[in-house]
Design a protein around this motif. Structure first.
Motif, PDB file in Angstrom:
ATOM      1  N   ARG A 128       0.838  -1.221   0.000  1.00 36.36           N
ATOM      2  CA  ARG A 128       0.000   0.000   0.000  1.00 36.36           C
ATOM      3  C   ARG A 128       0.859   1.251   0.000  1.00 36.36           C
ATOM      4  N   GLU A 129       1.920   1.235   0.824  1.00 43.52           N
ATOM      5  CA  GLU A 129       2.747   2.442   0.938  1.00 43.52           C
ATOM      6  C   GLU A 129       3.663   2.627  -0.267  1.00 43.52           C
ATOM      7  N   SER A 130       3.716   1.617  -1.137  1.00 37.85           N
ATOM      8  CA  SER A 130       4.663   1.670  -2.254  1.00 37.85           C
ATOM      9  C   SER A 130       4.021   2.153  -3.550  1.00 37.85           C
ATOM     10  N   ILE A 131       2.716   2.437  -3.487  1.00 35.37           N
ATOM     11  CA  ILE A 131       2.006   2.805  -4.710  1.00 35.37           C
ATOM     12  C   ILE A 131       1.822   4.320  -4.761  1.00 35.37           C
ATOM     13  N   VAL A 132       2.073   4.884  -5.944  1.00 34.84           N
ATOM     14  CA  VAL A 132       2.075   6.347  -6.073  1.00 34.84           C
ATOM     15  C   VAL A 132       0.815   6.808  -6.805  1.00 34.84           C
ATOM     16  N   LEU A 133       0.049   7.625  -6.126  1.00 28.91           N
ATOM     17  CA  LEU A 133      -1.078   8.287  -6.796  1.00 28.91           C
ATOM     18  C   LEU A 133      -0.492   9.531  -7.447  1.00 28.91           C
TER      19      LEU A 133
ATOM     20  N   ASP B  80       0.126   7.099   0.112  1.00 27.60           N
ATOM     21  CA  ASP B  80       1.223   7.945   0.623  1.00 27.60           C
ATOM     22  C   ASP B  80       2.563   7.648  -0.038  1.00 27.60           C
ATOM     23  N   GLY B  81       2.582   6.812  -1.100  1.00 28.94           N
ATOM     24  CA  GLY B  81       3.843   6.534  -1.786  1.00 28.94           C
ATOM     25  C   GLY B  81       4.335   7.762  -2.537  1.00 28.94           C
ATOM     26  N   LYS B  82       5.660   7.868  -2.654  1.00 29.24           N
ATOM     27  CA  LYS B  82       6.255   8.975  -3.410  1.00 29.24           C
ATOM     28  C   LYS B  82       7.302   8.422  -4.368  1.00 29.24           C
ATOM     29  N   LEU B  83       7.446   9.104  -5.497  1.00 34.75           N
ATOM     30  CA  LEU B  83       8.355   8.596  -6.530  1.00 34.75           C
ATOM     31  C   LEU B  83       9.818   8.623  -6.089  1.00 34.75           C
ATOM     32  N   PRO B  84      10.506   7.475  -6.190  1.00 31.62           N
ATOM     33  CA  PRO B  84      11.941   7.439  -5.883  1.00 31.62           C
ATOM     34  C   PRO B  84      12.812   7.715  -7.109  1.00 31.62           C
TER      35      PRO B  84
ATOM     36  N   PHE C 261      10.788  13.517  -8.972  1.00 29.64           N
ATOM     37  CA  PHE C 261      11.197  12.726  -7.806  1.00 29.64           C
ATOM     38  C   PHE C 261      10.448  13.256  -6.579  1.00 29.64           C
ATOM     39  N   GLY C 262       9.942  12.369  -5.768  1.00 27.36           N
ATOM     40  CA  GLY C 262       9.250  12.796  -4.538  1.00 27.36           C
ATOM     41  C   GLY C 262       7.772  13.074  -4.718  1.00 27.36           C
ATOM     42  N   HIS C 263       7.296  12.998  -5.990  1.00 29.65           N
ATOM     43  CA  HIS C 263       5.884  13.297  -6.245  1.00 29.65           C
ATOM     44  C   HIS C 263       4.992  12.150  -5.765  1.00 29.65           C
ATOM     45  N   GLY C 264       3.850  12.495  -5.229  1.00 29.21           N
ATOM     46  CA  GLY C 264       2.885  11.480  -4.797  1.00 29.21           C
ATOM     47  C   GLY C 264       1.755  12.172  -4.056  1.00 29.21           C
ATOM     48  N   LEU C 265       0.511  11.904  -4.485  1.00 25.11           N
ATOM     49  CA  LEU C 265      -0.646  12.594  -3.904  1.00 25.11           C
ATOM     50  C   LEU C 265      -1.284  11.757  -2.800  1.00 25.11           C
ATOM     51  N   SER C 266      -2.149  12.444  -2.049  1.00 28.24           N
ATOM     52  CA  SER C 266      -2.879  11.802  -0.954  1.00 28.24           C
ATOM     53  C   SER C 266      -4.348  12.180  -1.117  1.00 28.24           C
ATOM     54  N   TYR C 267      -5.239  11.493  -0.416  1.00 28.69           N
ATOM     55  CA  TYR C 267      -6.644  11.921  -0.409  1.00 28.69           C
ATOM     56  C   TYR C 267      -6.881  13.009   0.638  1.00 28.69           C
ATOM     57  N   THR C 268      -5.843  13.311   1.416  1.00 23.99           N
ATOM     58  CA  THR C 268      -5.931  14.478   2.289  1.00 23.99           C
ATOM     59  C   THR C 268      -4.862  15.466   1.812  1.00 23.99           C
ATOM     60  N   ALA C 269      -4.647  16.565   2.549  1.00 25.24           N
ATOM     61  CA  ALA C 269      -3.643  17.543   2.115  1.00 25.24           C
ATOM     62  C   ALA C 269      -2.724  17.856   3.291  1.00 25.24           C
ATOM     63  N   PHE C 270      -1.458  18.093   2.967  1.00 26.47           N
ATOM     64  CA  PHE C 270      -0.486  18.431   4.016  1.00 26.47           C
ATOM     65  C   PHE C 270       0.184  19.749   3.669  1.00 26.47           C
TER      66      PHE C 270
END
Ligand code: BGC
Length: 730
Positions: free
Chosen positions: A392-397, A574-578, A610-619
């Motif tokens: 789950r944590e490894s997938i990037v939206l 919550d995944g982010k591109l490496p 690099f580091g891109h990745g969305l969430s269903y909430t916002a930070f």
């Protein structure tokens, strides 16, 4: 136990044993052969596929110190755990009959779990583990893999890959933790610590092997096992630090780069294998060649004029063990070389001492140690849950226009595309078989993306596609079906592969997939693109036209469930591109590019950075502060920043801290990741994070190729904020 005392004791045991060994026994220790050399192919399906006569010939006549791989190369296949336990007992029982009773060290590729043991827990591949930005998960993967290996009777894992992934065409990109030195270091060392603990002889721990030292991952043309050209500054700045960290973390073995750097094959490179690895990094373990790579110095590289010369060059460069792998030629040629005085006995003694040292450290000489029980250690419910969380944590939206995701549970969905209904496409190479492409051998109880959507949906779910990656999809049928559904989940990507079998000429997707994508977009129904595969294949034209993009890479055996959880919002992504996801095939620019690459028309403009990745909430991050404006060059600096969940769902966020050296005597990257932290926050909750940067973080490889800290200004960047501090001369 006091580790240092133990090492002293071991050193004297090694000395004593060495003094009793014949030259033949010594050279045998340096020899590693493939299972094929001891296997009985006619007993493929028998309980114990080892041929006793061949095994005795290898161990008792040729004194081999090491064996690798699963039955039977090239079609290696996962075996039942009971068979592995028996095979390993058979091997060690013969070793125990040898004159000096030196145990065999058996090596296996268990790069995302125990590849060759049936029903093992197979994690997301390294590129996905990197996308989790979660060192704790990497630690747990190491722990679980070690337990599953030990309960299979195995003890030496050819993992982790600490090459950095900066060439997206390379068919082993996905075996790396991505393009960034710091990220690879953190994830790789966490894995080693989980795998080995403080003492890798413990019954539930196993040895790691850093690979492939060094520069293997950067072939200029992108094909596996082709030349890299890496200058010494680049080598020291990008390629050596991850291995240095792996050595520090205690990995006792290193596998060597199968290719060449600057015209010198990895297996002939004295400077890398001896001057740097031993002299500078202080590595005390042993080096093992990669597959047939000593022979390759003669047969492939034309560096040596004969196979014998190849053996001499490799051993003198610093190779301690040869993965021959199918015969005893190395043993025989090395014997001749020593007898003729062409390889000094002192070099043999050095290599053998290192091998014996590791064998003692691993507890291999303690023949009474019982094999770890299967029950409670293998494929436990807890390990499977950890694997699912890692997936789950490894997938990037990557894209979520107008909050098209998460989908409603009762939405009617058409699932299509070549990666929608296969497990192999989520696992990649080194899964059950070497290439990972034997779908029929995959566990029946794991779910593909389509099956997982079907399980979690309360609406109508239809699949249009084939039964293998190569099957042609009936596009017309998919178009017709789309009319009866609210949403299309379009799964594209790659079939599994590793090594040269995965070479490609272009990052473009094949025409069949593009045609399917265009037809699905043309239906006017909202399309969610899901990609699976080891490399960032070019999806720009599709991604621009669809509202949702999920980058799955190789999320492992729980990938289907994890992707469906994200599609339906059961899990907040919550995944982010490496890596930097390229916009076009030749647009290969890394995030830590130089200032000269930051100007138009050179600018860094990947499809997703690099580091891109969305969430269903916002930070939101704010209040970035450095503790001091000025520090001496031998001081640390503390940095704080607040992070707040400003959305309406609980979620995890990784805060990335970048540094830029404002002006320096060697051009510096526009930014470099120096620290990161992943935290979970409730809606409205905030937390203050602290980071400490050390002089190493400010250092770089100077004009004279030495690592230095140069006084001057530095810029720290987190989110949209930047603050400066300066480093003074004192
Ligand atoms: C690969 C290594 C692997 C070895 C043993 C080689 O072909 O390059 O990564 O560990 O085989 O299977």
């Amino acid at each position: 136990m006091n580790a240092q005392e133990t090492n002293k004791e071991i050193e004297s045991k090694v000395k004593n044993l060495l003094s009793e060994m014949t030259l033949e026994e010594k050279v045998g220790q340096m020899t590693q052969v493939d299972f094929a050399v001891i296997g009985a192919p006619e007993k493929q399906n028998a309980d114990n596929p080892i041929d006793q006569t061949k095994l005795q010939d290898a161990i008792l006549t040729h004194h081999v110190g090491s064996i690798l791989n699963a039955p039977y190369t090239p079609a290696n296949k996962a075996q039942f755990i009971e068979i592995w336990r028996k095979m390993m007992q058979t091997v060690q029982a013969v070793a125990a009959k040898s004159r000096l009773k030196i145990p065999v060290i058996y090596g296996i590729d268990a790069i995302h779990g125990a590849t060759y043991t049936q029903n093992s827990v197979l994690f997301p591949q390294a590129i996905n583990m990197a996308a989790t930005f979660n060192p704790e998960l990497s630690f747990k993967e190491g722990e679980i893999t070690a337990r599953e290996l030990r309960s299979s009777g195995l003890q030496w894992n050819f993992s982790p890959v600490l090459d950095i992934g900066r060439q997206p065409l390379w068919p082993r990109l996905w075996e790396t933790y991505g393009e960034d030195v710091h990220l690879v270091t953190v994830l790789g060392t966490s894995y080693i610590k989980g795998h080995q603990g403080d003492d890798f002889s413990a019954p539930n721990k196993a040895l790691t092997c850093l690979k492939h030292y060094v520069g293997y991952s950067f072939p200029i043309n992108g094909k596996d096992r082709t030349p890299a050209w890496i200058g010494e500054r680049m080598l020291r700045e990008y390629f050596l630090p991850t291995f240095e960290a792996g050595v520090k973390a205690g990995s006792p073995t290193i596998m060597v780069n199968s290719s060449e750097v600057d015209g010198i094959p990895g297996h002939a490179n004295y400077q890398y294998l001896t001057t740097i690895l031993r002299g500078e990094m202080g590595f005390k373990g042993f080096t093992v060649s990669d597959w047939a790579d000593i022979k390759n110095l003669y047969t492939r590289d034309k560096l040596a004029a004969s196979e014998k010369e190849a053996v001499k060059i490799a051993v003198m460069a610093g190779i301690d063990m040869s993965m021959v792998p199918f015969d005893f030629s190395f043993y025989e040629l090395l014997l001749d070389l020593v007898k003729a005085g062409e390889v000094p006995l002192s070099r043999i003694d050095e290599a053998v001492s290192r091998i014996l040292m590791v064998k003692y450290q691993a507890g291999l000489f303690d023949s009474n140690t019982p094999v770890l029980p299967v029950e409670g250690n293998f494929a436990t419910a807890e390990a499977i849950e950890t694997n699912r969380q890692a997936a789950r944590e490894s997938i990037v939206l990557a894209k979520n226009a107008n909050n098209i995701l998460p989908l409603k549970k009762d939405a009617s969905i058409l699932v299509t595309g070549p990666t929608a209904n296969l497990l192999s496409v989520m696992n990649g190479g080194w899964t059950i078989t070497w290439q990972g492409d034997e779908e029929s051998l995959y566990p029946q109880d794991k779910l593909t993306v389509f099956e997982a959507i079907q399980k979690k949906s309360t609406g109508k779910v239809t699949y249009v596609g084939g039964n293998s990656f190569a099957d042609k999809i009936d596009i017309q049928k998919a178009v017709e079906e789309a009319k009866n559904h609210d949403t299309i989940v379009l799964c594209l990507g790659e079939k599994p592969y590793t090594e040269t079998a995965g070479n490609i000429d272009s990052l473009n997707l094949d025409q069949v997939q593009l045609d399917l994508a265009n037809a699905m977009i043309a239906t006017g129904k909202p399309v969610i693109l899901v990609t699976l595969g080891g490399r960032p294949r070019i999806i720009t034209a599709i991604a621009e036209q669809v509202p949702g993009v999920i980058l799955g890479f190789l999320p492992g055996m729980e990938g289907g469930e994890a992707i469906a959880d994200i599609l339906y919002g059961n899990y907040n992504p919550d995944g982010k591109l490496p890596i930097s996801y390229p916009r076009n095939t030749n647009d290969i620019v890394m995030y830590d590019h130089k200032p000269i690459e930051a100007y138009e028309p050179n600018a860094y403009k990947p499809l997703y950075p690099f580091g891109h990745g969305l969430s269903y909430t916002a930070f939101q991050t704010s209040g970035l502060t450095v503790e001091k404006d000025k520090i001496n060059r031998d001081e640390n600096i503390n940095i704080t920043v607040n992070v707040k969940n400003t959305g309406s769902l609980k979620g995890k966020e990784t805060v990335l801290l970048y540094l830029n050296d404002v002006a320096a005597s060697v051009t510096r990257p526009n930014k470099q990741l120096k620290a990161f932290k992943k935290i979970e926050l409730d809606p409205g909750q905030s937390e203050k994070l602290s980071f400490t940067l050390t002089p190493y973080d400010f250092s770089f490889i100077g004009v004279d190729l030495k690592r230095i800290v140069e006084p001057g200004d530095f810029k720290v960047m987190v989110g949209n904020e930047a603050v400066k501090f300066s480093v003074t001369k004192k």
